[in-house]
Design a protein around this motif. Structure first.
Motif, short mmCIF file in Angstrom:
data_model
loop_
_atom_site.label_atom_id
_atom_site.label_comp_id
_atom_site.label_asym_id
_atom_site.label_seq_id
_atom_site.Cartn_x
_atom_site.Cartn_y
_atom_site.Cartn_z
N LYS A 135 0.84 -1.21 0.00
CA LYS A 135 0.00 0.00 0.00
C LYS A 135 0.87 1.25 0.00
CE LYS A 135 -4.01 -2.12 2.17
NZ LYS A 135 -4.87 -2.20 3.37
N TYR A 139 1.26 3.92 -3.14
CA TYR A 139 1.01 5.34 -2.84
C TYR A 139 2.19 6.19 -3.34
CZ TYR A 139 0.98 9.38 0.44
OH TYR A 139 1.04 10.62 1.03
N LYS A 176 5.29 13.33 0.53
CA LYS A 176 4.29 12.25 0.61
C LYS A 176 4.67 11.23 1.68
CE LYS A 176 1.91 10.68 -2.77
NZ LYS A 176 1.31 10.13 -3.97
N TYR A 180 2.35 10.35 5.10
CA TYR A 180 1.67 9.04 5.07
C TYR A 180 1.16 8.69 6.46
CZ TYR A 180 0.78 4.24 3.58
OH TYR A 180 0.18 3.03 3.27
#
Length: 198
Positions: A135, A139, A176, A180
């Motif tokens: 995941k 992402y 990012k 997260y």
């Protein structure tokens, strides 16, 4: 321990403008146990075909990387313009953004190797790329200019890596990672120079 060591270490020239980011994930893995399970799996029926497919995929990554290094020297303008164009898009949008190039081929080769590592993880009941990491990696691959991402080393829960086409892509990726939510990820930018290496 395998009786034959079928790997060779060789220098690999770095690509102009590329950056690597390691993500330190707030989880851990037991690497020796993971390696043992993979070695046990390698003795099972059908394992050799999957293992050889991974070796072929890794060889494709290296060959494509070296071909791209060659283009960066023989046609630096084409190399830079393609790199700069693709830096504006996540890798899933590259096919629509630009005609096929060695950048596309390198993206695909990395993807194939990652897919085979996940297959080996499933077949050996080893968390080479566990679902939380999948995941996170997926992402990160939504970031413009990220050509590849995965679990480094033996895999597991403790880290991820990403290879970026530009410093702008690297900066976006670091933001990012920091943002997260499911786990704490600390970006570690790897400074690379062809003279000194990592």
């Amino acid at each position: 321990v395998l009786s034959e060591f079928d790997h060779v270490c060789a220098p690999l020239e770095l690509l102009e403008g590329f950056s690597m980011v390691l993500g330190d994930v707030s989880m851990g893995s037991e690497t020796p146990g993971m390696v043992k399970k993979v070695f046990e799996w390698r003795n099972s029926e059908g394992a050799e075909d999957t293992w050889n497919a991974l070796l072929h995929a890794n060889s494709a990554v290296i060959a494509t990387w070296e071909a791209l290094v060659n283009v960066s020297k023989t046609d630096p303008a084409l190399y830079a313009s393609t790199r700069d164009l693709l830096s504006a898009y996540p890798p899933s949008a590259w096919d629509a953004a630009a005609p096929p190039s060695l950048f596309h081929s390198l993206r695909d080769a990395f993807h194939k190797a990652r897919s085979l590592l996940r297959t080996i993880g499933d077949l050996s009941h080893t968390d080479i790329e566990p679902l939380p990491q999948t995941k996170l990696i997926d992402y990160l691959l939504e970031t413009p200019g990220v050509i590849a991402a995965g679990c480094p080393g033996a895999g597991g829960y403790d880290a991820v890596f990403a290879i970026c086409l530009s410093s702008n892509s690297r900066d976006q990726l670091c933001k990012k990672m920091t943002a997260y939510e499911p786990v704490d990820v600390r970006p570690l930018v790897v400074e690379i120079t062809n003279g000194a290496g990592l």
